[in-house]
Write an enzyme that holds these catalytic residues in place. Structure first.
Site, PDB file in Angstrom:
ATOM      1  N   SER A  34       0.835  -1.210   0.000  1.00  0.00           N
ATOM      2  CA  SER A  34       0.000   0.000   0.000  1.00  0.00           C
ATOM      3  C   SER A  34       0.867   1.256   0.000  1.00  0.00           C
ATOM      4  N   ASP A  58      -2.355  -8.614   2.923  1.00  0.00           N
ATOM      5  CA  ASP A  58      -2.633  -7.676   4.008  1.00  0.00           C
ATOM      6  C   ASP A  58      -2.596  -8.440   5.337  1.00  0.00           C
ATOM      7  N   SER A 124       7.109   4.976  17.996  1.00  0.00           N
ATOM      8  CA  SER A 124       7.622   6.266  17.519  1.00  0.00           C
ATOM      9  C   SER A 124       7.784   7.226  18.682  1.00  0.00           C
ATOM     10  N   ALA A 125       8.735   8.130  18.550  1.00  0.00           N
ATOM     11  CA  ALA A 125       8.904   9.192  19.547  1.00  0.00           C
ATOM     12  C   ALA A 125       7.656  10.057  19.624  1.00  0.00           C
ATOM     13  N   THR A 126       6.804   9.943  18.624  1.00  0.00           N
ATOM     14  CA  THR A 126       5.578  10.726  18.597  1.00  0.00           C
ATOM     15  C   THR A 126       4.680  10.391  19.797  1.00  0.00           C
ATOM     16  N   TYR A 148      -2.432   9.177  14.571  1.00  0.00           N
ATOM     17  CA  TYR A 148      -1.346   8.236  14.247  1.00  0.00           C
ATOM     18  C   TYR A 148      -0.590   7.871  15.521  1.00  0.00           C
ATOM     19  N   LYS A 152      -0.082   4.209  17.949  1.00  0.00           N
ATOM     20  CA  LYS A 152       1.152   3.611  18.483  1.00  0.00           C
ATOM     21  C   LYS A 152       1.034   3.417  19.991  1.00  0.00           C
ATOM     22  N   PHE A 177      13.177   7.872  16.619  1.00  0.00           N
ATOM     23  CA  PHE A 177      13.128   9.327  16.523  1.00  0.00           C
ATOM     24  C   PHE A 177      12.937   9.669  15.030  1.00  0.00           C
ATOM     25  N   ASN A 178      13.815  10.395  14.382  1.00  0.00           N
ATOM     26  CA  ASN A 178      13.516  10.784  12.982  1.00  0.00           C
ATOM     27  C   ASN A 178      14.411  10.030  11.999  1.00  0.00           C
ATOM     28  N   ARG A 230      15.427  18.341  15.956  1.00  0.00           N
ATOM     29  CA  ARG A 230      15.030  16.933  16.001  1.00  0.00           C
ATOM     30  C   ARG A 230      16.253  16.026  16.065  1.00  0.00           C
ATOM     31  N   ASP A 294       3.499  20.941  15.717  1.00  0.00           N
ATOM     32  CA  ASP A 294       4.954  20.776  15.853  1.00  0.00           C
ATOM     33  C   ASP A 294       5.419  21.222  17.234  1.00  0.00           C
TER      34      ASP A 294
HETATM   35  P1  NAD Z   1       6.611   2.585   5.098  1.00  0.00           P
HETATM   36  O1  NAD Z   1       5.262   3.066   4.780  1.00  0.00           O
HETATM   37  O2  NAD Z   1       7.712   2.844   4.133  1.00  0.00           O
HETATM   38  O3  NAD Z   1       6.569   0.994   5.376  1.00  0.00           O
HETATM   39  C1  NAD Z   1       5.427   0.369   5.917  1.00  0.00           C
HETATM   40  C2  NAD Z   1       5.118  -0.824   5.019  1.00  0.00           C
HETATM   41  O4  NAD Z   1       3.991  -1.524   5.542  1.00  0.00           O
HETATM   42  C3  NAD Z   1       4.766  -0.425   3.593  1.00  0.00           C
HETATM   43  O5  NAD Z   1       5.553  -1.168   2.689  1.00  0.00           O
HETATM   44  C4  NAD Z   1       3.284  -0.762   3.443  1.00  0.00           C
HETATM   45  O6  NAD Z   1       2.958  -1.160   2.132  1.00  0.00           O
HETATM   46  C5  NAD Z   1       3.128  -1.870   4.459  1.00  0.00           C
HETATM   47  N1  NAD Z   1       1.787  -2.017   5.040  1.00  0.00           N
HETATM   48  C6  NAD Z   1       1.002  -1.033   5.556  1.00  0.00           C
HETATM   49  N2  NAD Z   1      -0.142  -1.554   6.036  1.00  0.00           N
HETATM   50  C7  NAD Z   1      -0.078  -2.896   5.838  1.00  0.00           C
HETATM   51  C8  NAD Z   1      -0.958  -3.989   6.095  1.00  0.00           C
HETATM   52  N3  NAD Z   1      -2.146  -3.790   6.691  1.00  0.00           N
HETATM   53  N4  NAD Z   1      -0.582  -5.228   5.739  1.00  0.00           N
HETATM   54  C9  NAD Z   1       0.609  -5.442   5.128  1.00  0.00           C
HETATM   55  N5  NAD Z   1       1.484  -4.452   4.859  1.00  0.00           N
HETATM   56  C10 NAD Z   1       1.147  -3.202   5.198  1.00  0.00           C
HETATM   57  O7  NAD Z   1       6.986   3.142   6.549  1.00  0.00           O
HETATM   58  P2  NAD Z   1       8.385   3.158   7.291  1.00  0.00           P
HETATM   59  O8  NAD Z   1       8.876   4.553   7.295  1.00  0.00           O
HETATM   60  O9  NAD Z   1       9.264   2.080   6.805  1.00  0.00           O
HETATM   61  O10 NAD Z   1       7.886   2.846   8.760  1.00  0.00           O
HETATM   62  C11 NAD Z   1       7.855   1.531   9.283  1.00  0.00           C
HETATM   63  C12 NAD Z   1       7.213   1.560  10.650  1.00  0.00           C
HETATM   64  O11 NAD Z   1       7.928   2.446  11.494  1.00  0.00           O
HETATM   65  C13 NAD Z   1       5.765   2.067  10.648  1.00  0.00           C
HETATM   66  O12 NAD Z   1       5.036   1.304  11.585  1.00  0.00           O
HETATM   67  C14 NAD Z   1       5.897   3.496  11.125  1.00  0.00           C
HETATM   68  O13 NAD Z   1       4.735   3.947  11.777  1.00  0.00           O
HETATM   69  C15 NAD Z   1       7.065   3.408  12.083  1.00  0.00           C
HETATM   70  N6  NAD Z   1       7.786   4.677  12.229  1.00  0.00           N
HETATM   71  C16 NAD Z   1       8.267   5.302  11.116  1.00  0.00           C
HETATM   72  C17 NAD Z   1       8.918   6.522  11.244  1.00  0.00           C
HETATM   73  C18 NAD Z   1       9.431   7.236  10.025  1.00  0.00           C
HETATM   74  O14 NAD Z   1       9.692   8.426  10.108  1.00  0.00           O
HETATM   75  N7  NAD Z   1       9.620   6.609   8.884  1.00  0.00           N
HETATM   76  C19 NAD Z   1       9.104   7.092  12.511  1.00  0.00           C
HETATM   77  C20 NAD Z   1       8.618   6.407  13.626  1.00  0.00           C
HETATM   78  C21 NAD Z   1       7.957   5.189  13.473  1.00  0.00           C
HETATM   79  C1  UD1 Z   2       6.908  13.934  11.998  1.00  0.00           C
HETATM   80  C2  UD1 Z   2       5.612  13.581  12.666  1.00  0.00           C
HETATM   81  C3  UD1 Z   2       5.879  12.468  13.662  1.00  0.00           C
HETATM   82  C4  UD1 Z   2       6.517  11.272  12.960  1.00  0.00           C
HETATM   83  C5  UD1 Z   2       7.784  11.735  12.256  1.00  0.00           C
HETATM   84  C6  UD1 Z   2       8.350  10.625  11.430  1.00  0.00           C
HETATM   85  C7  UD1 Z   2       4.279  15.626  12.614  1.00  0.00           C
HETATM   86  C8  UD1 Z   2       3.680  16.738  13.425  1.00  0.00           C
HETATM   87  N1  UD1 Z   2       5.065  14.753  13.306  1.00  0.00           N
HETATM   88  O1  UD1 Z   2       7.814  14.351  12.994  1.00  0.00           O
HETATM   89  O2  UD1 Z   2       4.677  12.063  14.269  1.00  0.00           O
HETATM   90  O3  UD1 Z   2       6.846  10.259  13.894  1.00  0.00           O
HETATM   91  O4  UD1 Z   2       7.464  12.808  11.358  1.00  0.00           O
HETATM   92  O5  UD1 Z   2       9.612  10.947  10.961  1.00  0.00           O
HETATM   93  O6  UD1 Z   2       4.042  15.519  11.429  1.00  0.00           O
HETATM   94  N2  UD1 Z   2       9.962  21.012   8.706  1.00  0.00           N
HETATM   95  C9  UD1 Z   2      10.086  22.153   7.947  1.00  0.00           C
HETATM   96  N3  UD1 Z   2       9.686  22.098   6.655  1.00  0.00           N
HETATM   97  C10 UD1 Z   2       9.175  20.977   6.071  1.00  0.00           C
HETATM   98  C11 UD1 Z   2       9.050  19.815   6.855  1.00  0.00           C
HETATM   99  C12 UD1 Z   2       9.448  19.869   8.173  1.00  0.00           C
HETATM  100  O7  UD1 Z   2      10.544  23.187   8.440  1.00  0.00           O
HETATM  101  O8  UD1 Z   2       8.814  21.009   4.887  1.00  0.00           O
HETATM  102  C13 UD1 Z   2      10.454  21.038  10.104  1.00  0.00           C
HETATM  103  C14 UD1 Z   2       9.403  20.670  11.150  1.00  0.00           C
HETATM  104  O9  UD1 Z   2       8.746  21.811  11.594  1.00  0.00           O
HETATM  105  C15 UD1 Z   2      10.297  20.033  12.236  1.00  0.00           C
HETATM  106  C16 UD1 Z   2      11.449  19.391  11.451  1.00  0.00           C
HETATM  107  O10 UD1 Z   2      11.465  20.052  10.184  1.00  0.00           O
HETATM  108  O11 UD1 Z   2      10.848  21.022  13.073  1.00  0.00           O
HETATM  109  C17 UD1 Z   2      11.260  17.892  11.216  1.00  0.00           C
HETATM  110  O12 UD1 Z   2       9.974  17.667  10.637  1.00  0.00           O
HETATM  111  P1  UD1 Z   2       9.530  16.216  10.113  1.00  0.00           P
HETATM  112  O13 UD1 Z   2      10.602  15.640   9.279  1.00  0.00           O
HETATM  113  O14 UD1 Z   2       8.171  16.350   9.546  1.00  0.00           O
HETATM  114  O15 UD1 Z   2       9.495  15.346  11.442  1.00  0.00           O
HETATM  115  P2  UD1 Z   2       8.715  15.597  12.829  1.00  0.00           P
HETATM  116  O16 UD1 Z   2       7.847  16.789  12.770  1.00  0.00           O
HETATM  117  O17 UD1 Z   2       9.717  15.519  13.921  1.00  0.00           O
END
Ligand code: NAD
Ligand code: UD1
Length: 345
Positions: A34, A58, A124-126, A148, A152, A177-178, A230, A294
């Site tokens: 997806s 799925d 997530s740190a969120t 979202y 979590k 974190f990020n 971040r 934010d």
């Molecule tokens: P991503 O969207 O690239 O990967 C998630 C994968 O799960 C995708 O390939 C999607 O197709 C698959 N998927 C979604 N729903 C599904 C379902 N019901 N059944 C089977 N497959 C399904 O995301 P990511 O960035 O690799 O993140 C991975 C995990 O880490 C997620 O749970 C996300 O919430 C968490 N996370 C991500 C971040 C980030 O910034 N990337 C930060 C904190 C936590």
């Molecule tokens: C966001 C999500 C968080 C998630 C994380 C995944 C929000 C409010 N939070 O976090 O839940 O776990 O992504 O990585 O969406 N920024 C800009 N310009 C942009 C984009 C971002 O200035 O176009 C700034 C933001 O204000 C922030 C920093 O860059 O200060 C990082 O932003 P982003 O990469 O979106 O991550 P988070 O906000 O930390």
């Protein structure tokens, strides 16, 4: 014996698959595609020279999932699959609660029925919401501020309840974190659909010329330069954290929670500067209003993961930006370009 990787075709999942295969683990991938492309998995094989079974199903499809557990001897699951866009979760909360909770509870039920009780969950740190102080440690109060993040938070609670009900479960909750960066080959990386929401993919698309300028969301925060701070962590360091967590859950029972970050914060302007240096491109930017929801500053206390998992993030922001740039410049349209070319061909 194999590790089941849910969401293995996604950004963090594909990088973790590479590290698992390189470390000698057998893997099985489940992904409904997806938010990903099967090309990512082809490239995982190309990078590691190892093939592995993939099921494009799925997680909520219980029978198909059960079939995967019957076909393979799974001994642990790394659960990445889920929906992750904060803005979309505000717009479609029911979809987020339904999909993220249902897929996780179905997975856990099928695991239980098949006597597999070792699980790593992507949190997530969120979940910390607006932190009262930084660095944020694992005991800081929880309070996500969007649907979202609340999915979590609820899943973390479900996993605690599950372990409480049956102490044979062993669960690691990893709060990322990020995550940024890409594999050093430039063959796999983050491939956001549409305009990126997150900072680093946005900067990368400006650098490559797909977008015109970065909007810096606010310059009046109480930070060194007024822009948001971040804890950016290289996706390969993050992937390696999962291998350490795997060792941990194999050796223990119960539930443990770890922050995965570097422990260091960087501002938006510092990231733009670092990316300019890594790419040799000028990144135009404009200061705009704060983005709703934010926070000013967020970075991790990482001592628990450092000591209990014997894990530390080793890659700095130069490497994060260099690797993102290599991926972005080698694949300006991500994996989609390839699909389009195949269709045309
Ligand atoms: P991503 O969207 O690239 O990967 C998630 C994968 O799960 C995708 O390939 C999607 O197709 C698959 N998927 C979604 N729903 C599904 C379902 N019901 N059944 C089977 N497959 C399904 O995301 P990511 O960035 O690799 O993140 C991975 C995990 O880490 C997620 O749970 C996300 O919430 C968490 N996370 C991500 C971040 C980030 O910034 N990337 C930060 C904190 C936590
Ligand atoms: C966001 C999500 C968080 C998630 C994380 C995944 C929000 C409010 N939070 O976090 O839940 O776990 O992504 O990585 O969406 N920024 C800009 N310009 C942009 C984009 C971002 O200035 O176009 C700034 C933001 O204000 C922030 C920093 O860059 O200060 C990082 O932003 P982003 O990469 O979106 O991550 P988070 O906000 O930390």
């Amino acid at each position: 014996m194999a590790i089941l990787v849910t969401g293995g075709a996604g950004y963090i999942g594909s990088h973790t698959c590479v590290e698992l295969l390189n470390a000698g683990f057998n893997i099985v991938v489940v992904d409904n595609l997806s938010n990903s492309h099967p090309e990512a998995l082809k490239r995982v094989t190309e990078l590691t020279n190892k093939s592995f079974p993939s099921y494009f199903i799925d997680l909520m499809d219980r029978d198909s999932l059960d079939h995967v557990f019957k076909e393979h001897h799974i001994d642990a699951v790394i659960h990445f699959a889920g929906l992750k866009a904060v803005g979309e979760s505000v717009q479609f909360p029911l979809k987020y609660y339904h999909d993220n909770l249902m897929s996780t509870t179905t997975l856990c039920e099928v695991m239980e029925e098949n006597n597999v009780r070792q699980l790593i969950f992507s949190s997530s740190a969120t979940v910390y919401g607006v932190p009262q102080h930084v660095p944020i440690d694992e005991n800081a109060p929880i309070g996500a501020i969007n649907p979202y993040g609340r999915t979590k938070q609820v899943i973390e609670q479900i996993l605690h309840d599950l372990v409480q009900s049956n102490p044979n479960w062993s669960v690691a909750i990893l709060r990322y974190f990020n995550p940024v960066g890409a594999h050093k080959s430039g063959r796999i990386g983050e491939d956001p659909s549409g305009v990126p929401n997150n900072l680093v993919p946005y900067i990368a698309q400006v650098a490559v010329g797909k977008l015109t300028e970065v909007s810096v969301y606010g310059k009046d925060y109480d930070t060194l330069d007024g822009t948001g701070v971040r804890d950016y962590i290289h996706v390969v360091d993050l992937a390696l954290g999962h291998l350490k967590a795997l060792l941990k859950i194999r050796a223990t029972q119960g539930v443990c929670t770890y922050n995965l970050g570097t422990g260091q914060g960087f501002s938006v302007l510092e990231m733009i500067q670092a990316f300019q240096e890594a790419s040799g491109r000028t990144i135009p930017y404009r200061i705009s209003n704060r983005r709703q929801g934010d926070i000013a500053t967020c970075y991790a206390e990482t001592t628990k993961a450092n000591t209990e998992l014997n894990w530390i993030a080793e890659r700095g922001i130069e490497e994060m930006c260099r690797d993102t740039w290599r991926w972005q410049s080698m694949n300006p349209n991500g994996y989609r370009e390839l699909a389009t070319l195949a269709q045309k061909g």
